[in-house]
Write a protein that holds these residues in place. Structure first.
Motif, mmCIF file in Angstrom:
data_model
loop_
_atom_site.group_PDB
_atom_site.id
_atom_site.type_symbol
_atom_site.label_atom_id
_atom_site.label_comp_id
_atom_site.label_asym_id
_atom_site.label_seq_id
_atom_site.Cartn_x
_atom_site.Cartn_y
_atom_site.Cartn_z
ATOM 1 N N TYR A 109 0.835 -1.204 0.000
ATOM 2 C CA TYR A 109 0.000 0.000 0.000
ATOM 3 C C TYR A 109 0.870 1.255 0.000
ATOM 4 C CZ TYR A 109 -3.987 -2.961 1.443
ATOM 5 O OH TYR A 109 -4.960 -3.907 1.512
ATOM 6 N N GLY A 110 1.992 1.174 0.724
ATOM 7 C CA GLY A 110 2.914 2.310 0.782
ATOM 8 C C GLY A 110 3.445 2.650 -0.605
ATOM 9 N N GLN A 111 3.760 1.593 -1.342
ATOM 10 C CA GLN A 111 4.223 1.787 -2.722
ATOM 11 C C GLN A 111 3.151 2.529 -3.537
ATOM 12 O OE1 GLN A 111 7.336 0.452 -3.926
ATOM 13 N NE2 GLN A 111 6.881 1.747 -5.721
ATOM 14 N N LEU A 112 1.910 2.135 -3.356
ATOM 15 C CA LEU A 112 0.810 2.769 -4.106
ATOM 16 C C LEU A 112 0.636 4.236 -3.701
ATOM 17 C CD1 LEU A 112 -1.739 -0.183 -3.923
ATOM 18 C CD2 LEU A 112 -0.545 0.635 -5.968
ATOM 19 N N LEU A 113 0.753 4.499 -2.395
ATOM 20 C CA LEU A 113 0.631 5.888 -1.939
ATOM 21 C C LEU A 113 1.789 6.717 -2.500
ATOM 22 C CD1 LEU A 113 -0.804 8.030 -0.185
ATOM 23 C CD2 LEU A 113 0.702 7.376 1.692
ATOM 24 N N TYR A 114 2.959 6.099 -2.500
ATOM 25 C CA TYR A 114 4.138 6.777 -3.042
ATOM 26 C C TYR A 114 3.904 7.149 -4.505
ATOM 27 C CZ TYR A 114 8.888 7.331 -4.829
ATOM 28 O OH TYR A 114 10.004 7.812 -5.444
ATOM 29 N N GLU A 115 3.359 6.213 -5.285
ATOM 30 C CA GLU A 115 3.079 6.495 -6.704
ATOM 31 C C GLU A 115 2.120 7.686 -6.836
ATOM 32 O OE1 GLU A 115 4.705 5.353 -9.126
ATOM 33 O OE2 GLU A 115 5.782 3.846 -7.944
ATOM 34 N N LYS A 116 1.123 7.729 -5.981
ATOM 35 C CA LYS A 116 0.147 8.819 -6.039
ATOM 36 C C LYS A 116 0.767 10.157 -5.681
ATOM 37 C CE LYS A 116 -4.090 6.429 -4.422
ATOM 38 N NZ LYS A 116 -5.253 6.741 -5.267
ATOM 39 N N ARG A 117 1.684 10.149 -4.719
ATOM 40 C CA ARG A 117 2.105 11.425 -4.131
ATOM 41 C C ARG A 117 3.607 11.693 -4.181
ATOM 42 N NH1 ARG A 117 -1.788 14.182 -1.764
ATOM 43 N NH2 ARG A 117 -0.260 15.360 -0.595
ATOM 44 N N LEU A 124 9.331 7.105 -0.339
ATOM 45 C CA LEU A 124 8.791 5.745 -0.280
ATOM 46 C C LEU A 124 8.780 5.252 1.171
ATOM 47 C CD1 LEU A 124 7.721 3.239 -1.668
ATOM 48 C CD2 LEU A 124 10.079 2.521 -2.101
ATOM 49 N N HIS A 125 9.849 5.568 1.882
ATOM 50 C CA HIS A 125 9.950 5.157 3.270
ATOM 51 C C HIS A 125 8.781 5.722 4.099
ATOM 52 C CE1 HIS A 125 11.423 5.699 7.451
ATOM 53 N NE2 HIS A 125 11.815 4.456 7.264
ATOM 54 N N ASP A 126 8.531 7.009 3.910
ATOM 55 C CA ASP A 126 7.440 7.653 4.658
ATOM 56 C C ASP A 126 6.075 7.086 4.261
ATOM 57 O OD1 ASP A 126 8.966 9.218 6.215
ATOM 58 O OD2 ASP A 126 8.708 11.062 5.029
ATOM 59 N N ALA A 127 5.914 6.829 2.977
ATOM 60 C CA ALA A 127 4.632 6.315 2.486
ATOM 61 C C ALA A 127 4.331 4.965 3.128
ATOM 62 C CB ALA A 127 4.654 6.196 0.965
ATOM 63 N N LYS A 128 5.347 4.128 3.227
ATOM 64 C CA LYS A 128 5.144 2.811 3.847
ATOM 65 C C LYS A 128 4.847 2.957 5.332
ATOM 66 C CE LYS A 128 7.799 0.071 0.568
ATOM 67 N NZ LYS A 128 9.089 -0.554 0.267
ATOM 68 N N LYS A 129 5.541 3.889 5.948
ATOM 69 C CA LYS A 129 5.335 4.112 7.381
ATOM 70 C C LYS A 129 3.913 4.624 7.659
ATOM 71 C CE LYS A 129 7.693 6.817 10.517
ATOM 72 N NZ LYS A 129 8.844 7.700 10.759
ATOM 73 N N LYS A 130 3.438 5.475 6.759
ATOM 74 C CA LYS A 130 2.105 6.035 6.938
ATOM 75 C C LYS A 130 1.027 4.951 6.959
ATOM 76 C CE LYS A 130 1.883 10.881 5.881
ATOM 77 N NZ LYS A 130 3.076 11.195 6.580
ATOM 78 N N MET A 131 1.260 3.866 6.232
ATOM 79 C CA MET A 131 0.261 2.808 6.143
ATOM 80 C C MET A 131 0.024 2.084 7.468
ATOM 81 S SD MET A 131 -1.315 2.827 3.494
ATOM 82 C CE MET A 131 -1.122 4.078 2.247
ATOM 83 N N ARG A 132 0.929 2.287 8.414
ATOM 84 C CA ARG A 132 0.705 1.701 9.739
ATOM 85 C C ARG A 132 -0.423 2.440 10.466
ATOM 86 N NH1 ARG A 132 5.097 -1.184 11.710
ATOM 87 N NH2 ARG A 132 5.054 -0.215 13.761
ATOM 88 N N ASP A 133 -0.770 3.615 9.966
ATOM 89 C CA ASP A 133 -1.903 4.371 10.497
ATOM 90 C C ASP A 133 -3.182 3.794 9.868
ATOM 91 O OD1 ASP A 133 -4.025 6.222 10.603
ATOM 92 O OD2 ASP A 133 -2.659 7.942 10.687
ATOM 93 N N ARG A 134 -4.134 3.440 10.727
ATOM 94 C CA ARG A 134 -5.347 2.765 10.240
ATOM 95 C C ARG A 134 -6.127 3.595 9.251
ATOM 96 N NH1 ARG A 134 -7.617 1.802 16.071
ATOM 97 N NH2 ARG A 134 -6.830 3.922 16.213
#
Ligand code: ACO
Length: 358
Positions: A109-117, A124-134
């Motif tokens: 999911y982090g990869q997908l968020l990274y692609e979007k933003r 990429l690191h932050d995007a993956k980390k963000k996914m730990r937030d529900r």
């Protein structure tokens, strides 16, 4: 002599007046019963982003038992299981997911968020980390069609919960800004208030968009909107930024939506009291059409305070906050929503999801 609003109110036919009043009592319930029935006709998958909370679980139980939808519960698995056990709930068969223990999915999911933003400053690191937030995780599930609607909020600030939804789901086509609306069920009937939750100080142009979204949402409840833009002055009588903004917005909105009944700027009592309207502002179309049922506020403070006063002091039942203009159904509960309010929001979200699939 002093001429008070009350003294000027003349009711010509008391019997008719009382009959009308009675007919309007409980209208909100009737409207919500209709929405609930529609939700049950094709149950949707509802993602509860903050499910380790008793009120949410109780709402999920009703959603499951009444055949309104299929709950998906996000949150700490131990807490959720304990709350279910301690409160004799029965939510077998509902997926329980804790993003903190979903490393693979967070990476995906982090990869997908990274692609979007990635051009909006995220790594990429932050995007993956963000996914730990529900709220990010749930929004991404919704984005991927692993659920049909998302209900969040209740425990965290509204702003913190809406941001992930804005970033992952975003606005519907043609929408610039999302906004929030409440249905207010009073003893005089049902009213709609906007923006009560999102835009802090909308410009006249933004208000026009908010009016468009609100009108569409009011029709959703099978009600024809009669819209008043509120301020502290009536039709050019007041000096100041806000009356002028509301006057401009009324002007622009009438031009943009010529088929709609819109007027302003005016004070709240004028908008709601047909006798005052007829006597003082007979030129307003609202005077002939029974006054306003949809109120547009100049600022978030005004809208938010107004509905909360009605809820606390006026004994009104409210349905909301209805988040309008998102690309997929997402609603963020206000702190302290009751179980019944949560179930109402689920029903609304489910009907929206059905419509979007059509
Ligand atoms: N509609 C659509 N998109 C929006 C909106 C909006 N109203 N607001 C922000 N966005 C977009 C931003 O443009 C941004 O997009 P981009 O990054 O792709 O360019 C994205 O959403 C994320 O924006 P942020 O910069 O994080 O958001 P911002 O700081 O503008 O905050 C927020 C948005 C959180 C909605 C803010 O306006 C806010 O705090 N509003 C008040 C919320 C509140 O406290 N409500 C009262 C209580 S609610 C209750 O009582 C139930």
């Amino acid at each position: 002599a002093m001429d008070s609003g009350v003294a000027r109110l003349r009711i010509e036919n008391w019997e008719q007046y009382e009959q009308d009043l009675l007919a309007r009592v409980g209208m909100g319930r009737k409207i919500m019963n209709r929405i609930t029935a529609r939700a049950k006709a094709a149950p949707q998958r509802i993602i509860f982003a903050e499910a380790d909370n008793l009120k949410i679980l109780k709402a999920a139980q009703i959603v499951k038992d009444d055949g309104i939808g299929h709950p998906i519960l996000l949150g700490n698995v131990q807490v959720i299981r304990r709350l279910i056990r301690e409160n004799n709930l029965e939510l077998d068969g509902c997926p329980v997911i804790d993003p903190l223990h979903e490393e693979e999915r967070c990476a995906e999911y982090g990869q997908l968020l990274y692609e979007k933003r990635k051009r909006k400053g995220i790594t990429l690191h932050d995007a993956k980390k963000k996914m730990r937030d529900r709220n990010y995780f749930g929004a991404m599930m919704l984005d991927l069609d692993l659920g049909d609607a998302m209900i969040s909020g209740l425990t965290k600030e509204y702003a913190k919960t809406i941001r992930p939804a804005l970033r992952v789901i975003g606005v519907a086509e043609g929408v610039k800004r999302v906004a929030g609306m409440y249905l207010i069920d009073t003893k005089r009937g049902v009213y709609f208030f906007a923006d009560t939750t999102v835009n802090v100080n909308p410009t006249a142009e933004e208000l026009v968009d908010i009016i468009g979204l609100t009108a569409k949402t009011v029709k959703y409840f099978d009600i024809e909107p009669r819209i008043a833009l509120l301020s502290y002055a009536n039709f050019g009588a007041g000096r100041g930024e806000e009356p002028e903004k509301m006057m401009k917005a009324a002007h622009l909105a009438k031009a943009k939506y010529p088929e709609m009944l819109i007027d302003g700027e005016m004070q709240a009592n004028i908008a709601l009291n047909v006798d005052l309207l007829k006597e003082n502002y007979p030129f307003s179309e609202l005077a002939e059409k029974g006054g306003a049922n949809t109120l547009i506020f100049p600022t978030l403070s005004a809208g938010n305070i107004a509905y909360k006063l009605l809820q606390e002091l006026g004994g009104a039942e409210v349905v909301g906050p209805v988040l309008m203009g998102m690309r997929k159904p997402v609603h963020i509960l206000q702190l302290g929503s009751s179980v019944r309010e949560i179930v109402n929001m689920v029903c609304l979200a489910a009907v929206e999801a059905q419509k979007m699939k059509e």
